[in-house]
Design an enzyme around this catalytic site. Structure first.
Site, PDB file in Angstrom:
ATOM      1  N   HIS A  41       0.851  -1.208   0.000  1.00  0.00           N
ATOM      2  CA  HIS A  41       0.000   0.000   0.000  1.00  0.00           C
ATOM      3  C   HIS A  41       0.879   1.248   0.000  1.00  0.00           C
ATOM      4  O   HIS A  41       1.422   1.646   1.019  1.00  0.00           O
ATOM      5  CB  HIS A  41      -0.921   0.001   1.238  1.00  0.00           C
ATOM      6  CG  HIS A  41      -1.907   1.135   1.261  1.00  0.00           C
ATOM      7  ND1 HIS A  41      -3.273   0.947   1.353  1.00  0.00           N
ATOM      8  CD2 HIS A  41      -1.743   2.473   1.190  1.00  0.00           C
ATOM      9  CE1 HIS A  41      -3.887   2.113   1.348  1.00  0.00           C
ATOM     10  NE2 HIS A  41      -2.968   3.065   1.254  1.00  0.00           N
ATOM     11  N   HIS A  43       1.471   5.231  -2.308  1.00  0.00           N
ATOM     12  CA  HIS A  43       0.920   6.193  -3.288  1.00  0.00           C
ATOM     13  C   HIS A  43       2.074   6.819  -4.045  1.00  0.00           C
ATOM     14  O   HIS A  43       2.550   7.900  -3.700  1.00  0.00           O
ATOM     15  CB  HIS A  43       0.111   7.280  -2.568  1.00  0.00           C
ATOM     16  CG  HIS A  43      -1.108   6.795  -1.857  1.00  0.00           C
ATOM     17  ND1 HIS A  43      -2.371   6.909  -2.388  1.00  0.00           N
ATOM     18  CD2 HIS A  43      -1.258   6.174  -0.662  1.00  0.00           C
ATOM     19  CE1 HIS A  43      -3.258   6.376  -1.542  1.00  0.00           C
ATOM     20  NE2 HIS A  43      -2.606   5.926  -0.481  1.00  0.00           N
ATOM     21  N   GLN A 136      -9.699   9.183  -5.356  1.00  0.00           N
ATOM     22  CA  GLN A 136      -9.388   9.941  -4.129  1.00  0.00           C
ATOM     23  C   GLN A 136     -10.447  10.995  -3.786  1.00  0.00           C
ATOM     24  O   GLN A 136     -10.681  11.299  -2.625  1.00  0.00           O
ATOM     25  CB  GLN A 136      -8.027  10.627  -4.303  1.00  0.00           C
ATOM     26  CG  GLN A 136      -7.679  11.719  -3.298  1.00  0.00           C
ATOM     27  CD  GLN A 136      -7.059  11.196  -2.023  1.00  0.00           C
ATOM     28  OE1 GLN A 136      -5.862  11.000  -1.957  1.00  0.00           O
ATOM     29  NE2 GLN A 136      -7.867  10.978  -1.001  1.00  0.00           N
ATOM     30  N   HIS A 194      -9.598   2.319   0.103  1.00  0.00           N
ATOM     31  CA  HIS A 194      -9.351   3.079   1.328  1.00  0.00           C
ATOM     32  C   HIS A 194     -10.657   3.070   2.124  1.00  0.00           C
ATOM     33  O   HIS A 194     -11.679   3.530   1.620  1.00  0.00           O
ATOM     34  CB  HIS A 194      -8.947   4.511   1.000  1.00  0.00           C
ATOM     35  CG  HIS A 194      -7.514   4.642   0.592  1.00  0.00           C
ATOM     36  ND1 HIS A 194      -7.012   3.997  -0.499  1.00  0.00           N
ATOM     37  CD2 HIS A 194      -6.484   5.322   1.159  1.00  0.00           C
ATOM     38  CE1 HIS A 194      -5.713   4.274  -0.601  1.00  0.00           C
ATOM     39  NE2 HIS A 194      -5.367   5.078   0.391  1.00  0.00           N
ATOM     40  N   GLU A 197     -10.914   5.892   6.869  1.00  0.00           N
ATOM     41  CA  GLU A 197      -9.704   6.543   7.374  1.00  0.00           C
ATOM     42  C   GLU A 197     -10.113   7.793   8.149  1.00  0.00           C
ATOM     43  O   GLU A 197      -9.914   8.930   7.709  1.00  0.00           O
ATOM     44  CB  GLU A 197      -8.758   6.888   6.214  1.00  0.00           C
ATOM     45  CG  GLU A 197      -7.370   7.295   6.714  1.00  0.00           C
ATOM     46  CD  GLU A 197      -6.375   7.539   5.591  1.00  0.00           C
ATOM     47  OE1 GLU A 197      -6.750   7.427   4.421  1.00  0.00           O
ATOM     48  OE2 GLU A 197      -5.205   7.838   5.912  1.00  0.00           O
ATOM     49  N   ASP A 293       2.409   3.503   2.636  1.00  0.00           N
ATOM     50  CA  ASP A 293       1.373   4.492   2.361  1.00  0.00           C
ATOM     51  C   ASP A 293       1.942   5.774   1.751  1.00  0.00           C
ATOM     52  O   ASP A 293       1.694   6.060   0.607  1.00  0.00           O
ATOM     53  CB  ASP A 293       0.552   4.803   3.620  1.00  0.00           C
ATOM     54  CG  ASP A 293      -0.754   5.522   3.329  1.00  0.00           C
ATOM     55  OD1 ASP A 293      -1.243   5.423   2.190  1.00  0.00           O
ATOM     56  OD2 ASP A 293      -1.283   6.185   4.238  1.00  0.00           O
TER      57      ASP A 293
HETATM   58 ZN   LIG Z   1      -3.437   5.202   1.441  1.00  0.00          ZN
END
Ligand SMILES: [Zn+2]
Length: 397
Positions: A41, A43, A136, A194, A197, A293
């Site tokens: 995981h 980005h 996102q 996701h 969060e 992440d």
């Molecule tokens: Zn993430």
């Protein structure tokens, strides 16, 4: 102690004395041979942009907002260069497989995907990088994002992403989950979303995801990332939804390194840690992995593509200290992401792809404590990275 024989890109045999007569040979005695790490995981489209962002309040929403302006200015070369830098740093630190979310929205369009795919192609000799199309900005909140998700999957994104809790209300969250599963089924891709969060224990899209997977029989093909609110939710909800995750074969990507600093910011006194219920998930038998992440982006100022660092910080966050705990931390950056990724050729076993690393320490516990750099890293049987550390102490006598 055992010998490992590599033939081409595969591990041919493992066992005492099986390397007799094989050359060239590498003496690994006293050192630790591990399968290369997997970052399940990350980005890569956002890495290393931090210096160009305006200051914000440090929250998830603040970071997402601060990135908008920079995301509008993304170019293919800009994204691919930053991604390549972190892929290379990851390989130097013993990671040869990365699964990267890439933003898919009406701000950046498909530039983040194209940039990361270009970096992946350019680095195909040292690492395997897969992409996750990640809406996102939401699917209902960002009209046009769904069409871009379809385009991203047609363009070669490997996995369907999602972010249901980012939608404005319960009905929109439910619809977001449905749309993601529908895309995954239509394009025959796995899902990596996701999920929740947030510190708000009332946000419960994990149960929606688990219910949808069970209803559709989409089993063993879903990974849920972050899942912070599970820690703030009541125990009865947590128990119920953890059981559903187990039955649906859902993997959980805990990302303690980012969530430790991103969540719980408004708390006073007893400050929440922002991470999911690693202990309970582990006890129930759910597959739990740790991801990097973020690397120096709007969400997190640190990170250097080191899964050994990720494992150490996660061990602190999740109270992992016994031998069994530390073995679990190793699994969370090796076998667990391999399971989430449904790899069938991973590990220190005959027939597996020879993605290996040699650490200058006698044990995993010492690797974790000393944060040892691998002396050598192999990808598909080929040596792709080496590290030598030269430190001197000048005593008076
Ligand atoms: Zn993430």
């Amino acid at each position: 102690m055992a010998d490992v024989v590599v033939d081409g890109d595969r591990i041919a045999r493992i066992g005492t004395g099986v390397a007799e007569g094989v050359s060239p040979a590498q003496d690994c005695s006293g050192k630790l041979l591990l399968p290369a790490f997997i970052d399940g995981h990350v980005h890569l489209d956002k890495v290393l942009i931090r210096d160009e962002l305006r200051e914000h309040d440090g929250t998830l929403g603040g970071a997402i907002g601060a990135i908008h302006e920079r995301k509008r200015r993304y170019t293919l070369a800009d994204v691919s260069e930053r991604a390549r830098e972190v892929i290379e740093a990851s390989v130097q630190s013993g990671t040869t497989r990365l699964r990267s979310h890439v933003d898919v929205d009406t701000i950046g369009g498909l530039i983040p995907l194209e940039g990361v795919m270009a970096a992946a192609a350019e680095c195909a000799d040292i690492a395997e990088v897969r992409t996750i199309a990640f809406p996102q900005e939401g699917l209902l909140r960002d009209p046009g994002a769904y069409d871009l998700m379809e385009a991203a999957l047609e363009a070669g994104a490997d996995v369907v992403g999602g972010m249901p809790h980012w939608e404005p209300d319960h009905a929109a969250q439910q619809e977001h989950v449905r749309l993601c599963f529908e895309l995954a089924e239509r394009f025959d891709r796995d899902l990596d979303m996701h999920v929740d969060e947030t510190d708000d224990g009332g946000v419960r899209t994990l149960e929606m995801v688990a219910d949808e997977a069970l209803r559709r029989g989409f089993l063993g093909r879903v990974c849920a990332g972050h899942v912070c609110s599970l820690a703030a939710a009541p125990h009865d909800y947590a128990e119920r939804v953890i059981d559903k995750c187990l039955r649906a074969g859902i993997s959980i990507a805990a990302n303690p390194v980012t969530n430790l600093v991103l969540q719980g910011r408004a708390d006073r006194g007893l400050v929440r840690r922002g991470m999911t219920r690693v202990g309970e998930l582990r006890a129930a038998g759910v597959n739990v992995l740790f991801g990097q992440d973020c690397v120096k982006d709007g969400f997190y100022p640190f990170g250097r593509g080191s899964m050994l660092e990720v494992a150490l910080i996660s061990a602190h966050a999740a109270h992992l200290t016994t031998r069994a705990d530390l073995a679990f931390a190793l699994r969370a950056v090796t076998e667990a992401p391999a399971q989430a990724w449904r790899l069938t050729d991973y590990g220190l076993t005959a027939g597996a792809r020879a993605d290996l690393q040699l650490l200058p320490v006698p044990s995993w516990e010492e690797a974790l404590r000393l944060q040892a750099l691998p002396e050598k890293v192999w990808f598909k049987g080929r040596l792709v990275a080496e590290n030598t550390v030269n430190s001197k102490l000048h005593r008076r006598h």
